[in-house]
Design a protein around this motif. Structure first.
Motif, PDB file in Angstrom:
ATOM      1  N   TYR A 234      -3.280  -2.602  -2.365  1.00 40.24           N
ATOM      2  CA  TYR A 234      -4.418  -1.737  -2.028  1.00 40.24           C
ATOM      3  C   TYR A 234      -4.289  -0.399  -2.734  1.00 40.24           C
ATOM      4  O   TYR A 234      -3.431   0.419  -2.401  1.00 40.24           O
TER       5      TYR A 234
ATOM      6  N   HIS B  10       0.836  -1.206   0.000  1.00 42.03           N
ATOM      7  CA  HIS B  10       0.000   0.000   0.000  1.00 42.03           C
ATOM      8  C   HIS B  10       0.863   1.245   0.000  1.00 42.03           C
ATOM      9  O   HIS B  10       2.084   1.177   0.171  1.00 42.03           O
TER      10      HIS B  10
ATOM     11  N   GLU C 196      -0.029   6.338  10.264  1.00 39.93           N
ATOM     12  CA  GLU C 196      -0.261   4.905  10.157  1.00 39.93           C
ATOM     13  C   GLU C 196      -0.046   4.278  11.529  1.00 39.93           C
ATOM     14  O   GLU C 196       0.721   4.779  12.342  1.00 39.93           O
TER      15      GLU C 196
ATOM     16  N   GLN D 174      -5.698   2.700  -2.756  1.00 34.74           N
ATOM     17  CA  GLN D 174      -6.570   3.486  -1.895  1.00 34.74           C
ATOM     18  C   GLN D 174      -7.205   4.667  -2.609  1.00 34.74           C
ATOM     19  O   GLN D 174      -8.265   5.153  -2.204  1.00 34.74           O
TER      20      GLN D 174
ATOM     21  N   LYS E 185      -7.146   0.563   7.909  1.00 35.61           N
ATOM     22  CA  LYS E 185      -6.349  -0.242   6.983  1.00 35.61           C
ATOM     23  C   LYS E 185      -5.939  -1.569   7.627  1.00 35.61           C
ATOM     24  O   LYS E 185      -6.000  -2.627   6.981  1.00 35.61           O
TER      25      LYS E 185
ATOM     26  N   SER F 206      -7.751  -5.072   6.258  1.00 35.25           N
ATOM     27  CA  SER F 206      -6.842  -6.050   5.655  1.00 35.25           C
ATOM     28  C   SER F 206      -6.869  -7.368   6.431  1.00 35.25           C
ATOM     29  O   SER F 206      -6.803  -8.450   5.837  1.00 35.25           O
TER      30      SER F 206
END
Length: 487
Positions: free
Chosen positions: A116, A32, A38, A118, A65, A69
């Motif tokens: 991913y 990603h 994060e 996004q 996220k 996931s």
């Protein structure tokens, strides 16, 4: 290298003694683009402790996220998933360095990789997916190549498709051959120059990462030193040179072709060089961007250029992959006429066929073919502030017929030579009296020194002080912040 994985049912970290042991447990892996914030390793551990005290599931309180996931991997039957934001303790420089060196293995050992996207909405997928930032980042290059199975996902975690099924569209978008994406071809089937080209238009947040993100693609391991800036990419090229004969590593940068007169635009009919084609150059490229593909589609090692070189002894040139390193070591530098590059304290020693014209212009054969054309290097002597320096002019890529005609028109003989090459800018803030064997990089200020021993001068005496012959335009770009990020 040990490995931390997240349990997909609770998003809790579990320690595995090696990536191979983790692979036995079958894990998914997330690829990603990092957001500004994060979930970190420390936050994941803190959340585990907090939820243990309250009897709740930490996955329910994890970032979107991490949570989504984990849920996706669990639905697909995987008990474990790896996420680089929270499965790496980035406060430990040693752990980070080991992980970066192991990153290609992490992805290649994963049962499935979730890519991913996004910034791509499922409702506008056809117009958006090829413009995703995911395809522009440095780290996602190896993350697309290494795993056997990659599932591309939209913003809402619904599937776009598998990379094998999208291989042709991905090849057009990324320049990575469909055979690599479908796992039917080996990376070693492609030259160093070609693999560099795959990264040419990608970006990284930190300058150092433009080198670190390519280590797995070239099967290279080296220490990571955040703060070294552009030196990282130079170190990567040095390591590649230690492990391969491939001359496409130095076949980069602007290329010249024939002018309307029928003679190359870089030279006049009498062999003199236009000053317009004398930029400051070194051996190694300043960044992957220097390998941008134009106009050729492939850069390949090809021994057949030898038949185009006038008056060179007609002896067979062994295949690149069968040439033994023992024939090209320090003790036997002339044991075989095979193009070779060796890192030495005096610069890079190159063994190549070289010819010099009566006007001081020299050509060095690279044994590199770009589609239909072959490449040689044009070099020229020049004077700066009363001092003689030898600099490259540029890479010349010509069709076989035109190149053979022009080289024969020079009336000179190519011979195999060992020459020392100034491959990087070396800084020195002290001022010294310059002797003939001390060459100053043409543009350097404050003065930079490149010192070569008498042996080197004797070896290259037919070319004058020909220590700098390869194209490498030095770019001075600011270093990024230290640390690993999405690319």
């Amino acid at each position: 290298m040990f490995m931390w994985l997240l349990s997909t049912d609770r998003a809790e970290l579990e320690y595995f003694v090696s990536a191979e042991k983790a692979a036995e447990a079958e894990y998914a892996i997330l690829c990603h683009i990092w957001n500004k914030t994060e979930q970190s390793f420390q936050e994941t551990e803190a959340l585990r402790a907090k939820c243990a005290a309250g009897g709740t599931n930490p996955r329910d309180f994890s970032s979107d996220k991490v949570r989504e996931s984990c849920k996706l991997a669990e639905r697909h039957g995987y008990k474990w998933i790896w996420n680089d934001t929270c499965c790496l303790d980035k406060t430990s420089s040693s752990e980070l360095s080991e992980a970066i060196n192991s990153m290609f293995s992490y992805y290649s050992l994963a049962a499935i990789c979730y890519a991913y996207l996004q910034d791509v909405e499922a409702s506008n997928a056809e117009s958006q997916w090829k413009r995703s930032r995911w395809f522009t980042r440095g780290w996602t290059l190896q993350e697309l190549i290494a795993p056997n199975h990659v599932l591309l996902l939209y913003q809402d975690w619904t599937p776009k498709g598998m990379k094998a099924d999208l291989a042709e569209a991905l090849e057009d978008l990324t320049c990575i051959p469909a055979g690599i994406l479908q796992m039917t071809e080996e990376l070693s089937n492609y030259s160093v120059g070609e693999r560099m080209e795959w990264a040419a238009k990608r970006e990284t947040t930190r300058r150092e990462d433009e080198a670190y993100c390519l280590m797995g693609i070239f099967d290279i391991n080296m220490p990571t030193l955040y703060g070294e800036g552009s030196k990282a990419f130079r170190r990567l090229q040095e390591e590649i040179m230690k492990h391969t004969f491939d001359p496409t590593l130095v076949a980069w940068g602007p290329r010249s072709g024939h002018g309307k007169s029928g003679f190359p635009t870089y030279c006049s009919h009498d062999g003199t060089v236009s000053k317009a084609y004398i930029p400051e150059m070194y051996l190694f490229a300043p960044s992957p961007a220097s390998f941008t593909r134009y106009p050729a589609k492939r850069a390949l090692y090809d021994p057949n250029i030898q038949r185009l070189l006038p008056n060179i002894p007609d002896e067979p040139l062994r295949d690149l992959n069968s040439a033994s390193p023992s024939l090209l070591n320090e003790r036997q530098p002339q044991a075989a006429n095979v193009p070779a590059f060796t890192i030495t304290p005096h610069g890079v020693r190159a063994r190549l066929p070289v010819v010099q014209t009566k006007h001081g212009v020299a050509f060095a054969a690279l044994f590199v073919r770009h589609d239909w054309a072959y490449s040689v290097l044009l070099v020229s002597s020049a004077t700066s502030h009363g001092r003689e320096v030898t600099r490259p002019v540029r890479l010349i890529t010509e069709g076989a017929t035109g190149l053979e005609y022009y080289l024969k028109s020079l009336g000179e003989t190519f011979t195999w030579r060992d020459i020392y090459i100034h491959h990087r800018c070396t800084s020195s803030h002290s001022h010294h009296t310059r002797t003939p064997h001390q060459l100053r990089p043409y543009h350097a200020f404050p003065p930079s020194m490149a010192e070569f021993p008498s042996a080197a001068r004797l070896e290259v005496s037919p070319l004058g002080l020909a220590t700098v012959i390869f194209p490498c335009v030095l770019e001075r770009l600011p270093s990024g912040e230290a640390g690993y990020a999405d690319g």
